[in-house]
Design a protein around this motif. Structure first.
Motif, PDB file in Angstrom:
ATOM      1  N   ALA A 201      21.877  49.507  37.716  1.00 39.78           N
ATOM      2  CA  ALA A 201      22.115  48.124  37.281  1.00 39.78           C
ATOM      3  C   ALA A 201      23.062  48.089  36.089  1.00 39.78           C
ATOM      4  O   ALA A 201      23.997  47.274  36.040  1.00 39.78           O
ATOM      5  CB  ALA A 201      20.786  47.454  36.934  1.00 39.78           C
ATOM      6  N   VAL A 202      22.834  48.994  35.116  1.00 42.02           N
ATOM      7  CA  VAL A 202      23.702  49.027  33.932  1.00 42.02           C
ATOM      8  C   VAL A 202      25.129  49.377  34.329  1.00 42.02           C
ATOM      9  O   VAL A 202      26.105  48.725  33.890  1.00 42.02           O
ATOM     10  CB  VAL A 202      23.162  50.038  32.902  1.00 42.02           C
ATOM     11  N   LEU A 203      25.282  50.413  35.167  1.00 45.62           N
ATOM     12  CA  LEU A 203      26.621  50.792  35.606  1.00 45.62           C
ATOM     13  C   LEU A 203      27.266  49.673  36.421  1.00 45.62           C
ATOM     14  O   LEU A 203      28.473  49.419  36.301  1.00 45.62           O
ATOM     15  CB  LEU A 203      26.560  52.072  36.432  1.00 45.62           C
ATOM     16  N   GLY A 204      26.458  48.994  37.237  1.00 46.86           N
ATOM     17  CA  GLY A 204      26.996  47.874  38.005  1.00 46.86           C
ATOM     18  C   GLY A 204      27.504  46.762  37.103  1.00 46.86           C
ATOM     19  O   GLY A 204      28.564  46.168  37.348  1.00 46.86           O
ATOM     20  N   ILE A 205      26.754  46.464  36.026  1.00 46.66           N
ATOM     21  CA  ILE A 205      27.184  45.434  35.080  1.00 46.66           C
ATOM     22  C   ILE A 205      28.475  45.858  34.389  1.00 46.66           C
ATOM     23  O   ILE A 205      29.419  45.065  34.233  1.00 46.66           O
ATOM     24  CB  ILE A 205      26.074  45.163  34.047  1.00 46.66           C
ATOM     25  N   ILE A 206      28.520  47.147  33.977  1.00 41.78           N
ATOM     26  CA  ILE A 206      29.727  47.646  33.310  1.00 41.78           C
ATOM     27  C   ILE A 206      30.933  47.571  34.248  1.00 41.78           C
ATOM     28  O   ILE A 206      32.025  47.116  33.853  1.00 41.78           O
ATOM     29  CB  ILE A 206      29.498  49.085  32.823  1.00 41.78           C
ATOM     30  N   LEU A 207      30.736  48.008  35.500  1.00 42.33           N
ATOM     31  CA  LEU A 207      31.840  47.970  36.459  1.00 42.33           C
ATOM     32  C   LEU A 207      32.277  46.543  36.755  1.00 42.33           C
ATOM     33  O   LEU A 207      33.470  46.255  36.867  1.00 42.33           O
ATOM     34  CB  LEU A 207      31.421  48.676  37.747  1.00 42.33           C
ATOM     35  N   THR A 208      31.290  45.643  36.890  1.00 41.55           N
ATOM     36  CA  THR A 208      31.636  44.246  37.154  1.00 41.55           C
ATOM     37  C   THR A 208      32.440  43.665  36.007  1.00 41.55           C
ATOM     38  O   THR A 208      33.445  42.970  36.206  1.00 41.55           O
ATOM     39  CB  THR A 208      30.355  43.427  37.365  1.00 41.55           C
ATOM     40  N   THR A 209      32.003  43.968  34.768  1.00 40.18           N
ATOM     41  CA  THR A 209      32.734  43.492  33.596  1.00 40.18           C
ATOM     42  C   THR A 209      34.135  44.079  33.553  1.00 40.18           C
ATOM     43  O   THR A 209      35.124  43.383  33.267  1.00 40.18           O
ATOM     44  CB  THR A 209      31.978  43.857  32.318  1.00 40.18           C
ATOM     45  N   LEU A 210      34.240  45.389  33.833  1.00 40.35           N
ATOM     46  CA  LEU A 210      35.545  46.045  33.821  1.00 40.35           C
ATOM     47  C   LEU A 210      36.473  45.476  34.890  1.00 40.35           C
ATOM     48  O   LEU A 210      37.652  45.221  34.633  1.00 40.35           O
ATOM     49  CB  LEU A 210      35.357  47.552  34.031  1.00 40.35           C
ATOM     50  N   ILE A 211      35.914  45.269  36.088  1.00 35.96           N
ATOM     51  CA  ILE A 211      36.736  44.714  37.169  1.00 35.96           C
ATOM     52  C   ILE A 211      37.204  43.303  36.820  1.00 35.96           C
ATOM     53  O   ILE A 211      38.359  42.928  37.053  1.00 35.96           O
ATOM     54  CB  ILE A 211      35.940  44.724  38.481  1.00 35.96           C
ATOM     55  N   ALA A 212      36.272  42.501  36.242  1.00 34.44           N
ATOM     56  CA  ALA A 212      36.656  41.147  35.827  1.00 34.44           C
ATOM     57  C   ALA A 212      37.761  41.194  34.777  1.00 34.44           C
ATOM     58  O   ALA A 212      38.719  40.411  34.816  1.00 34.44           O
ATOM     59  CB  ALA A 212      35.435  40.405  35.293  1.00 34.44           C
ATOM     60  N   PHE A 213      37.631  42.145  33.824  1.00 38.02           N
ATOM     61  CA  PHE A 213      38.662  42.282  32.791  1.00 38.02           C
ATOM     62  C   PHE A 213      40.003  42.685  33.408  1.00 38.02           C
ATOM     63  O   PHE A 213      41.056  42.133  33.060  1.00 38.02           O
ATOM     64  CB  PHE A 213      38.207  43.318  31.764  1.00 38.02           C
ATOM     65  N   LEU A 214      39.976  43.659  34.336  1.00 34.24           N
ATOM     66  CA  LEU A 214      41.212  44.110  34.966  1.00 34.24           C
ATOM     67  C   LEU A 214      41.849  42.999  35.807  1.00 34.24           C
ATOM     68  O   LEU A 214      43.076  42.836  35.801  1.00 34.24           O
ATOM     69  CB  LEU A 214      40.940  45.335  35.833  1.00 34.24           C
ATOM     70  N   LEU A 215      41.006  42.244  36.515  1.00 34.41           N
ATOM     71  CA  LEU A 215      41.544  41.131  37.302  1.00 34.41           C
ATOM     72  C   LEU A 215      42.168  40.071  36.407  1.00 34.41           C
ATOM     73  O   LEU A 215      43.236  39.524  36.719  1.00 34.41           O
ATOM     74  CB  LEU A 215      40.426  40.519  38.153  1.00 34.41           C
ATOM     75  N   ARG A 216      41.505  39.792  35.283  1.00 36.63           N
ATOM     76  CA  ARG A 216      42.044  38.795  34.355  1.00 36.63           C
ATOM     77  C   ARG A 216      43.355  39.287  33.757  1.00 36.63           C
ATOM     78  O   ARG A 216      44.327  38.529  33.639  1.00 36.63           O
ATOM     79  CB  ARG A 216      41.024  38.516  33.252  1.00 36.63           C
ATOM     80  N   ARG A 217      43.388  40.577  33.358  1.00 42.57           N
ATOM     81  CA  ARG A 217      44.617  41.125  32.798  1.00 42.57           C
ATOM     82  C   ARG A 217      45.729  41.115  33.841  1.00 42.57           C
ATOM     83  O   ARG A 217      46.898  40.810  33.521  1.00 42.57           O
ATOM     84  CB  ARG A 217      44.372  42.539  32.298  1.00 42.57           C
ATOM     85  N   HIS A 218      45.375  41.453  35.077  1.00 42.86           N
ATOM     86  CA  HIS A 218      46.377  41.430  36.138  1.00 42.86           C
ATOM     87  C   HIS A 218      46.893  40.016  36.369  1.00 42.86           C
ATOM     88  O   HIS A 218      48.107  39.811  36.559  1.00 42.86           O
ATOM     89  CB  HIS A 218      45.778  41.995  37.430  1.00 42.86           C
ATOM     90  N   ALA A 219      45.966  39.047  36.354  1.00 45.76           N
ATOM     91  CA  ALA A 219      46.382  37.656  36.554  1.00 45.76           C
ATOM     92  C   ALA A 219      47.301  37.198  35.429  1.00 45.76           C
ATOM     93  O   ALA A 219      48.314  36.516  35.666  1.00 45.76           O
ATOM     94  CB  ALA A 219      45.152  36.753  36.647  1.00 45.76           C
ATOM     95  N   ARG A 220      46.950  37.581  34.186  1.00 43.72           N
ATOM     96  CA  ARG A 220      47.796  37.192  33.056  1.00 43.72           C
ATOM     97  C   ARG A 220      49.161  37.862  33.142  1.00 43.72           C
ATOM     98  O   ARG A 220      50.195  37.240  32.849  1.00 43.72           O
ATOM     99  CB  ARG A 220      47.109  37.553  31.745  1.00 43.72           C
ATOM    100  N   ALA A 221      49.169  39.148  33.530  1.00 43.92           N
ATOM    101  CA  ALA A 221      50.445  39.847  33.676  1.00 43.92           C
ATOM    102  C   ALA A 221      51.293  39.217  34.790  1.00 43.92           C
ATOM    103  O   ALA A 221      52.516  39.073  34.651  1.00 43.92           O
ATOM    104  CB  ALA A 221      50.203  41.323  33.968  1.00 43.92           C
ATOM    105  N   ARG A 222      50.619  38.817  35.868  1.00 41.49           N
ATOM    106  CA  ARG A 222      51.353  38.178  36.964  1.00 41.49           C
ATOM    107  C   ARG A 222      51.899  36.820  36.532  1.00 41.49           C
ATOM    108  O   ARG A 222      53.051  36.466  36.826  1.00 41.49           O
ATOM    109  CB  ARG A 222      50.420  38.012  38.165  1.00 41.49           C
ATOM    110  N   ASP A 223      51.061  36.061  35.813  1.00 45.95           N
ATOM    111  CA  ASP A 223      51.530  34.755  35.319  1.00 45.95           C
ATOM    112  C   ASP A 223      52.707  34.931  34.365  1.00 45.95           C
ATOM    113  O   ASP A 223      53.678  34.153  34.390  1.00 45.95           O
ATOM    114  CB  ASP A 223      50.394  34.023  34.616  1.00 45.95           C
ATOM    115  N   ARG A 224      52.611  35.956  33.485  1.00 52.58           N
ATOM    116  CA  ARG A 224      53.711  36.194  32.544  1.00 52.58           C
ATOM    117  C   ARG A 224      54.968  36.598  33.288  1.00 52.58           C
ATOM    118  O   ARG A 224      56.078  36.153  32.952  1.00 52.58           O
ATOM    119  CB  ARG A 224      53.317  37.288  31.556  1.00 52.58           C
ATOM    120  N   SER A 225      54.817  37.437  34.324  1.00 53.45           N
ATOM    121  CA  SER A 225      55.980  37.835  35.104  1.00 53.45           C
ATOM    122  C   SER A 225      56.607  36.635  35.812  1.00 53.45           C
ATOM    123  O   SER A 225      57.839  36.482  35.835  1.00 53.45           O
ATOM    124  CB  SER A 225      55.558  38.895  36.124  1.00 53.45           C
ATOM    125  N   ASP A 226      55.727  35.782  36.374  1.00 51.81           N
ATOM    126  CA  ASP A 226      56.245  34.569  37.028  1.00 51.81           C
ATOM    127  C   ASP A 226      56.951  33.666  36.018  1.00 51.81           C
ATOM    128  O   ASP A 226      57.995  33.070  36.316  1.00 51.81           O
ATOM    129  CB  ASP A 226      55.096  33.812  37.694  1.00 51.81           C
TER     130      ASP A 226
END
Length: 326
Positions: A201-226
């Motif tokens: 459960a702890v690792l799942g929470i950490i991974l979910t948080t990390l994935i959410a962070f990476l998706l958000r960073r990717h979205a921001r990078a994509r928006d900045r590129s656009d």
């Protein structure tokens, strides 16, 4: 100073990409291991529960065997003392119960050769006791009380009963030990399941948080590129045509200030003597504002506000920044 803007792409790096796979591989192995451990713990708990239930049923059957033999002995004594056939009813019932319980235990203990062997010895002891009871009953029926009493006084029945109790006690002790061992294994499996579940459960929470962070960073990078790409296209449109330096500087700075939300800026071009400013927006100095008693349009904030016909509000100017004002 001018610079050409173009997107920057890192060249592929197979080694770096391969190194990034190691954490993912480790996480995959962790979840696979957790699943295997959870399956093992569930199987241990299920098998342990079945073993505990089987041990309890065996101990109950052992108690029922002893109770049946005692009931048979009680009926025999009643008949020997009174000669009344009605006293043989519990004896007959006990014979059936003892036989049924022994057969049930034989089926239940088929998985345990050692206990099965002990059960065979117990069955022989029970059979010897029942034969002694049957013999005394027949002697009482055919030859009278004294003949039956002779057999009773031989202590053959007591020895058989003592042997039955000893074997029952030994088998019950073994079943108690087996049940305690199974309960300990189940408790260990339960604790391991809790620990594994919590870690997962702890690792799942950490991974979910990390994935959410990476998706958000990717979205921001994509928006900045656009945003950069759109800005390049609009800047090209705004500065298209054959323009001199003053017009090009005004068009470029006006667009960039609007597009980036900047309130001031300067544009320079390289010369042999260094860099020469060819345009500015939102900056002010005595030389900038007044040149021959005239205001340069769009170079000061006032000039820009007048030129663009809008209200400008500037706040939180960094220390050491170039002077802005009107």
């Amino acid at each position: 100073m001018t610079a050409k803007l173009k997107p920057r792409f890192d060249s592929p790096n197979a080694g770096a990409a391969f190194r990034t796979l190691w954490p993912l591989l480790g996480v995959m192995l962790f979840f696979i291991g957790s699943g295997f451990l959870a399956s093992k713990n569930i199987r241990t708990i299920r098998e342990g529960s079945a073993e505990v239930l089987r041990s309890q049923e065996t101990m109950t059957a052992l108690s029922d065997v002893l109770s049946a033999v005692q009931d048979a002995e009680t009926g025999q004594r009643g008949y020997l003392l009174t000669g009344n056939e009605s006293y043989l009813e519990p004896y007959e019932s006990a014979l059936r119960d003892a036989t049924a319980q022994l057969q049930a235990m034989e089926r239940a203990l088929g998985y345990d050769p050692a206990q099965t062997e002990r059960l065979k010895l117990l069955s022989r002891g029970v059979q010897a006791k029942l034969e002694e009871l049957h013999e005394t009953i027949e002697l009482r029926r055919t030859q009278g009380f004294e003949a039956a009493l002779t057999v009773v006084n031989s202590n053959r029945g007591k020895a058989a009963m003592d042997d039955i109790r000893a074997r029952l006690t030994a088998m019950r002790t073994i079943e108690l030990d087996k049940r305690a061992e199974r309960l300990a294994e189940m408790d260990a499996a339960y604790r391991a399941a809790l620990t594994s579940g919590a870690a997962t459960a702890v690792l799942g929470i950490i991974l979910t948080t990390l994935i959410a962070f990476l998706l958000r960073r990717h979205a921001r990078a994509r928006d900045r590129s656009d945003w950069l790409q759109q800005g390049r296209l609009e800047l090209t449109t705004a500065t298209g045509g054959d323009l001199d330096n003053d017009v090009l500087a005004k068009a470029s700075l006006g667009f960039l200030a609007r597009y980036t939300g900047a309130e001031a800026g300067m544009l320079f071009v390289p010369t042999d003597a260094g860099f020469q400013r060819i345009g500015a927006v939102g900056t002010t100095s005595p030389v900038d504002i007044i040149e021959g008693g005239a205001l340069r349009p769009a170079e000061s904030l006032l000039g820009r506000a007048v030129d663009e016909k809008r209200v400008l509000l500037v706040s939180d100017v960094p220390a050491g920044y170039f002077t802005v004002g009107s």
